[in-house]
Each structure stands twice: as structure tokens, then as C-alpha cells.
Design an enzyme around this catalytic site. Structure first.
Site, short mmCIF file in Angstrom:
data_model
loop_
_atom_site.label_atom_id
_atom_site.label_comp_id
_atom_site.label_asym_id
_atom_site.label_seq_id
_atom_site.Cartn_x
_atom_site.Cartn_y
_atom_site.Cartn_z
N TYR A 1 -28.18 9.24 76.30
CA TYR A 1 -26.86 9.91 75.74
C TYR A 1 -25.61 9.36 76.74
O TYR A 1 -24.77 8.77 76.62
CB TYR A 1 -26.95 11.34 75.68
CG TYR A 1 -25.68 11.85 75.11
CD1 TYR A 1 -25.61 12.05 73.61
CD2 TYR A 1 -24.82 12.67 75.95
CE1 TYR A 1 -24.55 12.55 73.16
CE2 TYR A 1 -23.90 13.01 75.31
CZ TYR A 1 -23.62 13.19 73.81
OH TYR A 1 -22.48 13.73 73.41
N SER B 1 -17.42 11.32 75.89
CA SER B 1 -18.06 12.90 76.14
C SER B 1 -17.88 12.90 77.56
O SER B 1 -17.63 11.73 78.30
CB SER B 1 -19.88 12.84 75.85
OG SER B 1 -20.18 13.99 76.83
P1 NAD Z 1 -22.88 17.21 64.80
O1 NAD Z 1 -24.41 17.03 64.78
O2 NAD Z 1 -22.00 18.35 64.13
O3 NAD Z 1 -22.25 15.79 63.74
C1 NAD Z 1 -22.59 14.59 64.09
C2 NAD Z 1 -22.27 13.84 62.85
O4 NAD Z 1 -22.70 12.39 62.62
C3 NAD Z 1 -22.68 14.43 61.35
O5 NAD Z 1 -21.67 14.23 60.81
C4 NAD Z 1 -24.07 13.59 61.22
O6 NAD Z 1 -24.36 13.34 60.02
C5 NAD Z 1 -23.47 12.18 61.78
N1 NAD Z 1 -24.62 11.26 62.07
C6 NAD Z 1 -25.69 11.52 62.72
N2 NAD Z 1 -26.36 10.26 62.84
C7 NAD Z 1 -26.03 9.24 61.89
C8 NAD Z 1 -26.20 8.03 61.39
N3 NAD Z 1 -27.30 7.41 61.70
N4 NAD Z 1 -25.21 7.62 60.67
C9 NAD Z 1 -24.03 8.18 60.17
N5 NAD Z 1 -23.68 9.41 60.54
C10 NAD Z 1 -24.73 9.96 61.45
O7 NAD Z 1 -22.37 16.60 66.34
P2 NAD Z 1 -21.04 16.77 67.01
O8 NAD Z 1 -21.20 17.95 68.19
O9 NAD Z 1 -19.90 16.99 66.29
O10 NAD Z 1 -20.87 15.29 67.46
C11 NAD Z 1 -20.05 14.52 67.40
C12 NAD Z 1 -19.67 13.43 68.47
O11 NAD Z 1 -19.11 14.01 69.52
C13 NAD Z 1 -20.86 12.88 68.90
O12 NAD Z 1 -20.65 11.41 69.24
C14 NAD Z 1 -21.31 13.41 70.07
O13 NAD Z 1 -22.05 12.75 71.02
C15 NAD Z 1 -19.92 13.91 70.79
N6 NAD Z 1 -19.82 14.89 71.46
C16 NAD Z 1 -20.12 16.30 71.07
C17 NAD Z 1 -20.23 17.31 72.06
C18 NAD Z 1 -20.52 18.71 71.82
O14 NAD Z 1 -20.83 19.36 72.66
N7 NAD Z 1 -20.95 19.02 70.63
C19 NAD Z 1 -19.59 16.92 73.37
C20 NAD Z 1 -19.31 15.66 73.84
C21 NAD Z 1 -19.27 14.63 72.93
#
Ligand code: NAD
Length: 256
Positions: A151, A138
Site C-alpha cells: 500500500y 494517502s
Molecule cells: P472502500 O473500500 O470504501 O471503497 C473502495 C472502492 O473501490 C469501492 O467502490 C470498491 O468497490 C472499489 N474497488 C475495489 N477494488 C476494485 C477493483 N478491482 N476495480 C474497481 N473498483 C474496485 O475504501 P475507501 O476507504 O473509500 O478507499 C478509497 C480510496 O481512498 C483508496 O484508494 C484508498 O487507498 C484511499 N484511502 C483511504 C483511506 C481511509 O482511511 N479509508 C485513507 C487514505 C486513502
């Protein structure tokens, strides 16, 4: 480009993980999905791209379940060629108010799971002399924001793990790199938009603009599709010597 390769993407039933899984599938990779919630929808989306798909529901906070998932993937497809450590959760609170169990869960899911999946994937990648480990970190792996201690700590850890994994495998065909998104409008961020709308007494649209305005000069969300194409680049021949980078795709967030 990725025909006969297998990509395992953690947390790929939603958001960024699903976007990356689809981008890799479009290049011909078979996909192992993981994550909670609806599974049949994401499975159908991958199948429609003409590749094979499997699903394992490992809870990424549980090392034994991660081991089971990695075994399952190897039995189903022979080997994991591309590992995308993407599963992640968020919780927002000041350090002194941060629930201890939330801290532990964020470190386990956002950081430690990447260590476990990587240590289990590397031997077969080394034996094949080809592998790609892509850690979804991130901008919070590069800079901090208030109220995101667990985080930010986890994501800085992921960037560190990325560098060490890249170095240990630098003389082989196995690369490891991190993707550092800014705001992406997934369920993880929608919760923060909703909270802002309530806190400021504004509409959802206005809350999105406040969120973007605080951090992203582009005033645009990055999309899972754009992040998927960056993952494809890391897997391409042009990515052969890209090792240990933490590449932000963030509308200018970290350039400030
Ligand atoms: P999201 O909530 O849409 O997806 C998260 C995914 O992780 C889902 O499929 C969920 O079921 C799964 N998950 C959660 N806990 C779990 C567990 N204990 N075991 C297995 N699977 C699990 O979120 P996202 O925004 O797509 O995030 C995905 C990644 O991207 C994360 O690592 C997040 O930190 C990172 N990220 C997101 C953003 C953003 O702005 N959305 C920005 C930077 C980084």
C-alpha cells in the site's frame, strides 16, 4: 460550477469515491460511477442531485476493462473532463509474510490503474484544453507504516505519478493533483478497526480511539464529504494553477 462537465470516479460505489462523486455532482457534473457491490443505491444518490449518472463495472486491475470503461464514458457523455483515480484496496502483513498475489493486486489497483485511466483520459482533456486528474493517494503516499508495504509503495508511486502528470501538462489547462487522506471511517478502515478490536480484546469504539491515537492528533476521522470538497476546489477556477501537489487531510498525522 461544473455543469456540462463529466467526472469519472473509480471505486465510487463506496466510501471516499462516492463522497467525491456526490460533491462533484452537487456542482453539476455528470458522473460515471465504477466499483463493486451495490450499484443501484449510489446511482440513486447521484440522480437525486439532479445530474446524469452512468455506471461501468471495470475491474481496475484489468487494463482491457479500463480501456472499455474510458470508451464507454466518452461515448455516453462525449468526454471525461474530470478523472478521479480512487479505487483502492488494503492488506496488512509484514514484508516476509506478505502474500505475493496481494502485493500484485494492490500495485495493480492502487497504482497501475491510475496510469491506465490517466493515459486514456489525457488526449481529450488536452484537445479541450481543460481537465482535472485527481489521484486519491494517502498519507501513506508521504510516510510509511509497518505492515503496509504494498500500500505504501503504491501510494508513494501515485504521488510520483501525480507530479509527472502535472509537469507534462503544466503548460495546458489540464492539472493533476493528489489527495492524501489520513484515517477515514470507510469499509476499508472498518476492517482494520475490527482486527484491532479482536487483537486487543476491546470494543469497536475503543479500537477506533486506539487507531486514531496512534497517528492522528485531532482524534477525528476525516470524512468523504470533506475530501469531496477538496476535489471540488481542485476543479474550481481557483485551482487552475495548483499543479502536482499532494495535499494531506489527516488531522495532523504528517505534521508530526
Ligand atoms: P472502500 O473500500 O470504501 O471503497 C473502495 C472502492 O473501490 C469501492 O467502490 C470498491 O468497490 C472499489 N474497488 C475495489 N477494488 C476494485 C477493483 N478491482 N476495480 C474497481 N473498483 C474496485 O475504501 P475507501 O476507504 O473509500 O478507499 C478509497 C480510496 O481512498 C483508496 O484508494 C484508498 O487507498 C484511499 N484511502 C483511504 C483511506 C481511509 O482511511 N479509508 C485513507 C487514505 C486513502
Amino acid at each position: 460550477m461544473l455543469a456540462n462537465k463529466t467526472a469519472l470516479v473509480t471505486g465510487s460505489t463506496s466510501g471516499i469515491g462516492l463522497g467525491i462523486a456526490k460533491a462533484l455532482a452537487r456542482q453539476g457534473a455528470n458522473i460515471v460511477l465504477n466499483g463493486f457491490g451495490d450499484v443501484e443505491g449510489p446511482k440513486a444518490e447521484i440522480l437525486a442531485l439532479g445530474v446524469q449518472v452512468a455506471y461501468h463495472g471495470a475491474d481496475m486491475s484489468k487494463p482491457a476493462e479500463i480501456e472499455d470503461m474510458m470508451k464507454f464514458a466518452a461515448e455516453r457523455f462525449g468526454r471525461v473532463d474530470i478523472l478521479v483515480n480512487n479505487a483502492g484496496i488494503q492488506h496488512v502483513a509484514r514484508v516476509e509474510d506478505f502474500p505475493v498475489e496481494k502485493w500484485d493486486a494492490i500495485i495493480a489497483i492502487n497504482l497501475t490503474s491510475a496510469f491506465h485511466a490517466s493515459r486514456l483520459a489525457i488526449p481529450a482533456m488536452r484537445a479541450a484544453n481543460w481537465g482535472r486528474i485527481i489521484n486519491v493517494a494517502s498519507v501513506h503516499g508521504l510516510v510509511g507504516s509497518a505492515e503496509k508495504s504494498a500500500y505504501v509503495a503504491a501510494k508513494h508511486g501515485v504521488v510520483g505519478l501525480t507530479k509527472v502528470t502535472a509537469l507534462e501538462n503544466a503548460a495546458s489547462g489540464v492539472t493533476c493533483n493528489a489527495i492524501c487522506p489520513g484515517w477515514v471511517l470507510t469499509p476499508l478502515v472498518q476492517k482494520q478497526v475490527d482486527a484491532k478490536a479482536v487483537a486487543l480484546g476491546v470494543t469497536n469504539e475503543e479500537a477506533k480511539n486506539v487507531l486514531l491515537g496512534e497517528k492522528e492528533p485531532s482524534m477525528q476521522f476525516t470524512t468523504p464529504e470533506e475530501l469531496g470538497e477538496l476535489a471540488v476546489f481542485f476543479c474550481s477556477p481557483a485551482g487552475n494553477n495548483v499543479r502536482g501537489v499532494a495535499w494531506n487531510m489527516d488531522g495532523g498525522w504528517v505534521a508530526q
